[in-house]
Design an enzyme around this catalytic site. Sequence first.
Site, PDB file in Angstrom:
ATOM      1  N   LYS A   1      -7.375   4.252   3.380  1.00 32.45           N
ATOM      2  CA  LYS A   1      -6.708   5.336   2.988  1.00 32.45           C
ATOM      3  C   LYS A   1      -6.947   5.802   1.591  1.00 32.45           C
ATOM      4  O   LYS A   1      -7.228   6.971   1.447  1.00 32.45           O
ATOM      5  CB  LYS A   1      -5.246   4.895   3.131  1.00 32.45           C
TER       6      LYS A   1
ATOM      7  N   ASN B   1      -0.942  -1.972  13.843  1.00 32.27           N
ATOM      8  CA  ASN B   1      -2.671  -1.964  13.990  1.00 32.27           C
ATOM      9  C   ASN B   1      -3.018  -0.547  14.527  1.00 32.27           C
ATOM     10  O   ASN B   1      -3.973   0.132  14.261  1.00 32.27           O
ATOM     11  CB  ASN B   1      -3.124  -3.210  14.860  1.00 32.27           C
TER      12      ASN B   1
ATOM     13  N   SER C   1     -17.658  23.643 -27.900  1.00 30.67           N
ATOM     14  CA  SER C   1     -18.170  22.258 -28.523  1.00 30.67           C
ATOM     15  C   SER C   1     -17.149  22.244 -29.900  1.00 30.67           C
ATOM     16  O   SER C   1     -16.699  22.975 -30.368  1.00 30.67           O
ATOM     17  CB  SER C   1     -19.490  22.348 -29.249  1.00 30.67           C
TER      18      SER C   1
ATOM     19  N   ASN D   1     -20.606  25.990 -23.013  1.00 30.24           N
ATOM     20  CA  ASN D   1     -21.253  25.066 -22.213  1.00 30.24           C
ATOM     21  C   ASN D   1     -20.864  25.057 -20.836  1.00 30.24           C
ATOM     22  O   ASN D   1     -19.453  25.147 -20.455  1.00 30.24           O
ATOM     23  CB  ASN D   1     -20.905  23.504 -22.724  1.00 30.24           C
TER      24      ASN D   1
ATOM     25  N   THR E   1     -40.782  26.681  -6.361  1.00 31.33           N
ATOM     26  CA  THR E   1     -40.837  25.441  -5.898  1.00 31.33           C
ATOM     27  C   THR E   1     -41.154  24.828  -7.078  1.00 31.33           C
ATOM     28  O   THR E   1     -42.143  25.082  -7.960  1.00 31.33           O
ATOM     29  CB  THR E   1     -42.003  25.383  -4.725  1.00 31.33           C
TER      30      THR E   1
ATOM     31  N   GLU F   1     -21.238  21.012 -14.629  1.00 28.63           N
ATOM     32  CA  GLU F   1     -21.518  19.596 -14.702  1.00 28.63           C
ATOM     33  C   GLU F   1     -20.611  18.758 -13.753  1.00 28.63           C
ATOM     34  O   GLU F   1     -20.869  17.749 -13.511  1.00 28.63           O
ATOM     35  CB  GLU F   1     -21.639  19.163 -16.180  1.00 28.63           C
TER      36      GLU F   1
ATOM     37  N   GLN G   1      -7.046  -1.922   4.830  1.00 29.69           N
ATOM     38  CA  GLN G   1      -6.229  -1.215   4.439  1.00 29.69           C
ATOM     39  C   GLN G   1      -6.548  -0.194   3.366  1.00 29.69           C
ATOM     40  O   GLN G   1      -5.944   0.788   3.002  1.00 29.69           O
ATOM     41  CB  GLN G   1      -4.984  -1.994   3.849  1.00 29.69           C
TER      42      GLN G   1
ATOM     43  N   SER H   1       0.744  -1.164   0.005  1.00 27.86           N
ATOM     44  CA  SER H   1      -0.009   0.045  -0.152  1.00 27.86           C
ATOM     45  C   SER H   1       0.844   1.387  -0.078  1.00 27.86           C
ATOM     46  O   SER H   1       0.334   2.351   0.058  1.00 27.86           O
ATOM     47  CB  SER H   1      -0.964   0.101   1.159  1.00 27.86           C
TER      48      SER H   1
ATOM     49  N   TYR I   1      -8.223  -6.355  13.572  1.00 33.00           N
ATOM     50  CA  TYR I   1      -7.757  -5.886  12.322  1.00 33.00           C
ATOM     51  C   TYR I   1      -7.494  -6.970  11.365  1.00 33.00           C
ATOM     52  O   TYR I   1      -7.392  -7.969  11.437  1.00 33.00           O
ATOM     53  CB  TYR I   1      -6.205  -5.354  12.682  1.00 33.00           C
TER      54      TYR I   1
HETATM   55  N1  ARG Z   1      -0.660  -0.997   6.230  1.00 34.23           N
HETATM   56  C1  ARG Z   1      -1.703  -1.380   6.959  1.00 34.23           C
HETATM   57  C2  ARG Z   1      -2.974  -0.831   6.797  1.00 34.23           C
HETATM   58  O1  ARG Z   1      -2.841   0.095   6.298  1.00 34.23           O
HETATM   59  C3  ARG Z   1      -1.197  -1.152   8.363  1.00 34.23           C
HETATM   60  C4  ARG Z   1      -1.664  -2.163   9.313  1.00 34.23           C
HETATM   61  C5  ARG Z   1      -1.137  -3.605   9.014  1.00 34.23           C
HETATM   62  N2  ARG Z   1      -1.448  -4.457  10.180  1.00 34.23           N
HETATM   63  C6  ARG Z   1      -1.268  -5.732   9.781  1.00 34.23           C
HETATM   64  N3  ARG Z   1      -1.637  -6.605  10.660  1.00 34.23           N
HETATM   65  N4  ARG Z   1      -0.873  -6.156   8.536  1.00 34.23           N
HETATM   66  O2  ARG Z   1      -4.059  -1.309   7.133  1.00 34.23           O
END
Ligand code: ARG
Length: 463
Positions: free
Chosen positions: A331, A116, A283, A291, A161, A296, A328, A29, A323
């Site tokens: 984000k 976590n 256009s 436009n 209205t 839009e 993940q 990630s 967890y």
């Molecule tokens: N990159 C992970 C997330 O955003 C962080 C937590 C990871 N924890 C784990 N036990 N794999 O969720």
Amino acid sequence: MAKNKNNKTIWSARIKKNTSSLFKKIGSSIDVDKRLYKEDIAGSIAHVEMLFKQKIISFKIKNKIIYGLIKIKNEISKNKFEFKKEFEDIHINIEKRLFQIIGEDAGYIHTARSRNDQIVTDFKIWIKSATKDMDSNLNKIIRTILKVSEKNIYTVMPGFTHLKNAQAISLSHYLLAYVEMFLRDKKRFSNNMINLNENPLGASALAGTSFNIDRNYTSKKLGFKNPTGNSIDTVSDRDFVLDYLYSCSVCSMHISRIAEELIIWSSDAYGLIKLSDKVVTGSSVMPQKKNPDTLEYLRGKSGQIYGNLFSMLTILKGLPLSYFKDLQDDKEIVFKTNDTLVNCLKILDEILNNFSPDKKKMLELANSGYITATDLADYLVKNYSMSFRSAYQKTALIVNFAEKNKKKLDDLKLAELKKIEPRLKEDVLKVFNITNSINSKKSYGGTAFDNIKKMIIKYKKQT
Ligand code: ARG
């Protein structure tokens, strides 16, 4: 690679085979969460300071770790840091680099914590600061609306209205409705702070820790009010993410409503406003076109933002504690939503600074559609002690008469009106004047010009 211990995964002593390259790719990630580097480093510094204060690590190790973390922060901010996909996320990328910089003492950093609790801490800090930025963006748009409103207190237009002419209003009063909406957005975002102000750090993997940590200390250091109450909930909780996404969704809905309204008003059929060339597009085939694409775009983006809220709700539905990797994705969802909304607010601000009402057209439209009929009904109630319902019926007869004779209400002669209500006197004619109509709506929150002026002063104090 085998020789360099630092290139190995953290779990290589336990997991003997290399992760499949496909999983390495999808499991990483870092491209998304590298955006959390400042928050992650701030969290780590507070954590090791607390570990030292509690005599869990030595003064020397604490200082070494902080030195390394600050160096990493500088490297990242100067684009000199090499993020590695194989180290999965921002936490491991930073930890690995710390080993390179300070050696084996880096291993003390992860005492009494887990990724976590680390990620929730980073993410809450990030959303808290995004919430503050959103507040400034909302203030900016409110101030722009107030500026345009001040110029249009006496711009008369029909209020609708069902998109049918309803009652006369000031354009300023209409615009101030959006000030109320954006002020509510500000409140909605700031109410989220109550939950955002609980510090997750110290929940560790899910059970808390056997080390004698001080969670109040890290709370204070990181700008939280107090520690979260249950370690399992702490690492499972993403309600604060939903709150943010919901607040963004409502704000984007407000933007899409004003966008749609301005699209309608700028259409050839209505022609109530003109958009500056700065905010329209042409256009490829119809040379005459201008436009309202940017509007839009704003109307459409709410679809994406709602979708993001629903993605997160769906990820959380039925997810057991605590967890899971499912989390993940939070984000990416929040960053996209935030960036889209900030962009939309900036675009709306530019559009509002670049449109001009066609005051003549607005007045013309306001003068059609028997818009002062309610004023006549109110007049009958006040002057002939009629119930509102009988006044309504009498007025409807007068509207029917005008319509049949192809006249506007203010074209009617007293003699014509008297055929329907013989008691009427000359002064009834003034109720058909739309400026009088607007000015008569003096009830708190109504469209009377004096009310609007007072409200503008009040709103100015709130931004
Ligand atoms: N990159 C992970 C997330 O955003 C962080 C937590 C990871 N924890 C784990 N036990 N794999 O969720």
